[in-house]
Design a protein around this motif. Structure first.
Motif, PDB file in Angstrom:
ATOM      1  N   LEU A 123     -31.999  21.057  -0.933  1.00 49.37           N
ATOM      2  CA  LEU A 123     -32.094  20.647  -2.332  1.00 49.37           C
ATOM      3  C   LEU A 123     -30.692  20.285  -2.803  1.00 49.37           C
ATOM      4  CD1 LEU A 123     -33.616  20.678  -5.168  1.00 49.37           C
ATOM      5  CD2 LEU A 123     -32.579  22.905  -5.443  1.00 49.37           C
ATOM      6  N   PHE A 124     -30.534  19.104  -3.387  1.00 52.86           N
ATOM      7  CA  PHE A 124     -29.242  18.703  -3.948  1.00 52.86           C
ATOM      8  C   PHE A 124     -29.435  18.422  -5.431  1.00 52.86           C
ATOM      9  CE2 PHE A 124     -26.429  14.913  -4.897  1.00 52.86           C
ATOM     10  CZ  PHE A 124     -25.309  15.676  -5.173  1.00 52.86           C
ATOM     11  N   ALA A 125     -28.671  19.108  -6.265  1.00 57.09           N
ATOM     12  CA  ALA A 125     -28.763  18.891  -7.707  1.00 57.09           C
ATOM     13  C   ALA A 125     -27.370  18.615  -8.252  1.00 57.09           C
ATOM     14  CB  ALA A 125     -29.355  20.119  -8.387  1.00 57.09           C
ATOM     15  N   CYS A 126     -27.278  17.659  -9.188  1.00 60.78           N
ATOM     16  CA  CYS A 126     -25.966  17.303  -9.739  1.00 60.78           C
ATOM     17  C   CYS A 126     -26.120  16.899 -11.203  1.00 60.78           C
ATOM     18  CB  CYS A 126     -25.375  16.149  -8.932  1.00 60.78           C
ATOM     19  SG  CYS A 126     -23.753  15.637  -9.497  1.00 60.78           S
ATOM     20  N   PRO A 127     -25.262  17.414 -12.086  1.00 57.50           N
ATOM     21  CA  PRO A 127     -25.334  17.019 -13.494  1.00 57.50           C
ATOM     22  C   PRO A 127     -24.717  15.634 -13.698  1.00 57.50           C
ATOM     23  CG  PRO A 127     -23.519  18.543 -13.156  1.00 57.50           C
ATOM     24  CD  PRO A 127     -24.203  18.399 -11.833  1.00 57.50           C
ATOM     25  N   VAL A 128     -24.966  15.017 -14.847  1.00 56.80           N
ATOM     26  CA  VAL A 128     -24.354  13.707 -15.119  1.00 56.80           C
ATOM     27  C   VAL A 128     -23.122  13.891 -16.003  1.00 56.80           C
ATOM     28  CG1 VAL A 128     -26.401  12.291 -14.849  1.00 56.80           C
ATOM     29  CG2 VAL A 128     -25.999  13.397 -17.017  1.00 56.80           C
ATOM     30  N   ARG A 129     -22.193  12.968 -15.870  1.00 58.76           N
ATOM     31  CA  ARG A 129     -20.970  13.006 -16.670  1.00 58.76           C
ATOM     32  C   ARG A 129     -20.710  11.629 -17.271  1.00 58.76           C
ATOM     33  NH1 ARG A 129     -21.728  17.229 -17.018  1.00 58.76           N
ATOM     34  NH2 ARG A 129     -20.715  19.123 -16.331  1.00 58.76           N
ATOM     35  N   LYS A 130     -20.122  11.617 -18.469  1.00 61.57           N
ATOM     36  CA  LYS A 130     -19.800  10.322 -19.075  1.00 61.57           C
ATOM     37  C   LYS A 130     -18.552   9.735 -18.432  1.00 61.57           C
ATOM     38  CE  LYS A 130     -19.686   7.748 -23.292  1.00 61.57           C
ATOM     39  NZ  LYS A 130     -20.269   6.599 -22.616  1.00 61.57           N
ATOM     40  N   VAL A 131     -17.514  10.551 -18.288  1.00 59.72           N
ATOM     41  CA  VAL A 131     -16.262  10.060 -17.678  1.00 59.72           C
ATOM     42  C   VAL A 131     -15.740  11.101 -16.686  1.00 59.72           C
ATOM     43  CG1 VAL A 131     -15.527   8.605 -19.603  1.00 59.72           C
ATOM     44  CG2 VAL A 131     -14.965  11.032 -19.618  1.00 59.72           C
ATOM     45  N   LEU A 132     -14.864  10.655 -15.810  1.00 57.91           N
ATOM     46  CA  LEU A 132     -14.233  11.550 -14.829  1.00 57.91           C
ATOM     47  C   LEU A 132     -12.797  11.841 -15.255  1.00 57.91           C
ATOM     48  CD1 LEU A 132     -15.352   9.911 -11.463  1.00 57.91           C
ATOM     49  CD2 LEU A 132     -16.400  11.818 -12.647  1.00 57.91           C
TER      50      LEU A 132
END
Length: 328
Positions: A123-132
């Motif tokens: 299972l791979f889960a990743c949150p979203v980001r607006k900028v790095l």
């Protein structure tokens, strides 16, 4: 077939992609859609490991519209691609340095699957980001501890212990703080083919993580591998990776450079060991896609007092921001 499987995965993750392959399968027309994300499942082709698919998802996941949660099935550890264990130990901490973190960032191994038949599940889960965030990551620091996993499926559990013993016989000469877990999966969670292998990571006082791994030959291919030999060779590979050094290990060089490129319009610096052929090719792609050139300075071992030659990579990010993340 593994490339076709990869294209299907990209199609599932995006919305509105147009993909056309000619009849002989030699040319591909691809019109990218929006990165959509969400929860999905995918059966990967057993001729390549899940790591092959996961490497690309790690690059795309932070920029999805919805947080990505994907279940991948197939081969978890093989001799070609970076295994799920290594990506879990090295790529996730790297993403955190660029500000991609939170409870929902994880790679979880539910079942292991060895080639040729696979049967693993992750299972791979990743949150979203607006900028790095831009990073300044130039001092790797000294090695403080070594961790690892010796796994065995559908073979005697003793195999894992034998690998641990032989790896420790080499590493204990350098460092006392070594802990290698043994992971013996039984029943359904052991996949469809027998095999064993090892993944080692060295962590420094500044949070750099370097990794090495080895897996046994697939069933019915090549000579049988002794667990003692595999453990020793894996320890030597880790020492070689430490010698190469840098702040990112050779598996994740390209991921680090991509995230630096997509960062804010600010200077990012990272110190790498000798560039792998894959990374050199990747830099050419970055130049053709983003018109971005890295400033590359070589550092000789005398200046650094350690290991092989290092390269200091500097760039100014293109200021990429996530198009579909709504501003609240």
């Amino acid at each position: 077939d593994f490339e076709a499987s990869f294209i299907r995965l990209i199609d599932k993750v995006t919305n509105g992609s147009r993909i056309e392959i000619n009849q002989t399968g030699t040319s591909l027309y691809y019109q990218p859609g929006l990165l959509y994300g969400g929860s999905l499942e995918h059966d990967c082709s057993p001729s390549r490991s899940i790591g092959y698919y996961l490497e690309s998802l790690l690059c795309l996941a932070p920029f999805m519209k919805h947080p990505l949660k994907v279940v991948l099935r197939g081969v978890t550890n093989d001799q070609v691609d970076p295994s799920v264990d290594v990506l879990k130990a090295t790529a996730l901490p790297l993403l955190k340095k660029f500000g991609i973190d939170g409870e929902s960032l994880e790679i979880k191994i539910n079942r292991r699957g060895m080639p040729p038949k696979g049967g693993g599940e992750i299972l791979f889960a990743c949150p979203v980001r607006k900028v790095l965030q831009p990073v300044q990551f130039t001092d790797p620091g000294k090695i403080k501890r070594i961790r690892g996993t010796a796994y065995s499926v559908r073979v005697s559990p003793q195999m894992a212990n034998r690998m641990v013993e032989s790896a420790r016989s080499i590493l204990n000469k350098f460092l006392p703080d070594i802990y290698i877990y043994t992971d013996h999966m039984k029943g359904v969670s052991s996949g469809k083919s027998p095999g064993f292998g090892m993944c080692l990571t060295a962590e420094t006082i500044n949070g750099t993580i370097l990794s090495a791994e080895l897996a046994s030959n697939p069933q019915g291919q090549g000579a049988a591998v002794l667990p003692e030999e595999l453990g020793q060779n894996c320890a030597k590979l880790l020492l070689e990776e430490i010698y190469r050094g840098g702040c990112v290990d050779s598996t994740n060089q390209s991921l680090a450079l991509l995230l630096m490129t997509l960062g804010q319009r600010d200077v990012s610096k990272v110190l790498l060991g000798p560039l792998s052929p894959y990374t050199i090719e990747f830099l050419r792609h970055l130049r053709s896609f983003f018109q971005i050139m890295f400033k590359i300075e070589t550092k000789t071992p005398e200046e650094e007092h350690m290991g092989g030659e290092k390269v200091l990579m500097t760039c100014v990010g293109i200021g990429f921001s996530n198009l579909s993340k709504t501003i609240r």
